[in-house]
Design a protein around this motif. Structure first.
Motif, PDB file in Angstrom:
ATOM      1  N   ASN A 163      31.558  45.944  32.900  1.00 48.49           N
ATOM      2  CA  ASN A 163      31.873  44.787  32.068  1.00 48.49           C
ATOM      3  C   ASN A 163      32.525  43.714  32.930  1.00 48.49           C
ATOM      4  O   ASN A 163      33.297  44.022  33.835  1.00 48.49           O
ATOM      5  CB  ASN A 163      32.863  45.172  30.967  1.00 48.49           C
ATOM      6  N   TYR A 164      32.203  42.451  32.613  1.00 48.82           N
ATOM      7  CA  TYR A 164      32.917  41.347  33.249  1.00 48.82           C
ATOM      8  C   TYR A 164      34.149  41.079  32.401  1.00 48.82           C
ATOM      9  O   TYR A 164      34.074  41.059  31.172  1.00 48.82           O
ATOM     10  CB  TYR A 164      32.049  40.085  33.335  1.00 48.82           C
TER      11      TYR A 164
ATOM     12  N   VAL B 184      38.414  38.248  27.241  1.00 51.00           N
ATOM     13  CA  VAL B 184      37.079  38.583  26.766  1.00 51.00           C
ATOM     14  C   VAL B 184      36.445  39.572  27.733  1.00 51.00           C
ATOM     15  O   VAL B 184      36.513  39.396  28.948  1.00 51.00           O
ATOM     16  CB  VAL B 184      36.198  37.318  26.678  1.00 51.00           C
ATOM     17  N   ILE B 185      35.848  40.599  27.192  1.00 48.11           N
ATOM     18  CA  ILE B 185      35.122  41.569  27.997  1.00 48.11           C
ATOM     19  C   ILE B 185      33.649  41.467  27.610  1.00 48.11           C
ATOM     20  O   ILE B 185      33.301  41.465  26.437  1.00 48.11           O
ATOM     21  CB  ILE B 185      35.692  42.989  27.804  1.00 48.11           C
TER      22      ILE B 185
ATOM     23  N   THR C 102      27.283  33.587  33.191  1.00 51.53           N
ATOM     24  CA  THR C 102      27.976  32.525  33.922  1.00 51.53           C
ATOM     25  C   THR C 102      29.472  32.818  33.913  1.00 51.53           C
ATOM     26  O   THR C 102      30.068  32.977  32.850  1.00 51.53           O
ATOM     27  CB  THR C 102      27.690  31.152  33.290  1.00 51.53           C
ATOM     28  N   VAL C 103      30.074  32.880  35.110  1.00 52.42           N
ATOM     29  CA  VAL C 103      31.498  33.186  35.223  1.00 52.42           C
ATOM     30  C   VAL C 103      32.319  32.001  35.716  1.00 52.42           C
ATOM     31  O   VAL C 103      33.546  32.013  35.611  1.00 52.42           O
ATOM     32  CB  VAL C 103      31.743  34.422  36.118  1.00 52.42           C
TER      33      VAL C 103
ATOM     34  N   GLN D 150      36.702  39.515  38.010  1.00 50.25           N
ATOM     35  CA  GLN D 150      37.307  40.787  37.624  1.00 50.25           C
ATOM     36  C   GLN D 150      36.320  41.564  36.761  1.00 50.25           C
ATOM     37  O   GLN D 150      35.670  40.997  35.882  1.00 50.25           O
ATOM     38  CB  GLN D 150      38.598  40.553  36.843  1.00 50.25           C
ATOM     39  N   PHE D 151      36.219  42.854  37.045  1.00 47.02           N
ATOM     40  CA  PHE D 151      35.292  43.724  36.326  1.00 47.02           C
ATOM     41  C   PHE D 151      36.021  44.965  35.849  1.00 47.02           C
ATOM     42  O   PHE D 151      37.006  45.395  36.431  1.00 47.02           O
ATOM     43  CB  PHE D 151      34.135  44.151  37.252  1.00 47.02           C
TER      44      PHE D 151
END
Length: 174
Positions: A99-100, A116-117, A127-128, A143-144
């Protein structure tokens, strides 16, 4: 003797006709200025580095990092116009889910309790980060969360195992 001396002497003898010949000779020997214009078109350039960003496991706890573990790293995005950094899975690992994590606080500041995950897949880019302007190098923190997959072979991966299944790209925005 020099050629110029003989030309002058000859001109004195021939008179007016020599004036024209001398002006033509001077015009031919004067430097001429030419302007050349070189134009090139640079296409859109979007890149990120390093090729496989390094991740490290952090000690954060809270809703977004548990169960499993959270991993942080950074990616440098470059674009010669508006850009967006995207991430997805390069392959789906059978042993863990990825998960991001987008938090409301920087990684390492406090336990991750809000944010938010978003589950990652192989088919959809997430898109990050984005920018409406060009960037010679913007460092983006990522972050993951990796969690043990259901079943007897599931496990929480190491940072390098997680990094190996992530794919990044930088594309135009908008």
């Amino acid at each position: 003797m020099r050629f110029g001396y003989w030309r002058t002497l000859h001109c004195l003898m021939l008179g007016a006709a020599c004036t024209l010949a001398t002006s033509q000779a001077v015009a031919q020997s004067s430097p001429q200025v030419r302007t050349n214009r070189l134009e090139t078109t640079v296409g859109v350039v979007f890149v990120f580095s390093p090729a496989q960003p390094t991740l490290v496991q952090n000690s954060q706890s809270g809703v977004l990092c548990s169960p499993g573990a959270c991993y942080v790293g950074s990616v440098v995005a470059r674009g010669n116009r508006g850009w967006q950094l995207q991430v997805r899975l390069s392959r789906k690992p059978a042993e863990f889910d990825v998960n991001y994590v987008a938090t409301t606080v920087p990684p390492g500041t406090q336990p991750v309790n809000s944010g938010v995950i978003t589950p990652l897949s192989t088919g959809t880019w997430l898109t990050v980060a984005r920018s409406t302007t060009a960037a010679a190098g913007s460092t983006i923190g990522v972050q993951f969360n990796a969690r043990k997959a259901s079943g007897k072979n599931g496990f929480v991966p190491t940072a390098s195992q997680l990094a190996a299944v992530l794919a990044y790209q930088v594309v135009a925005y908008p």
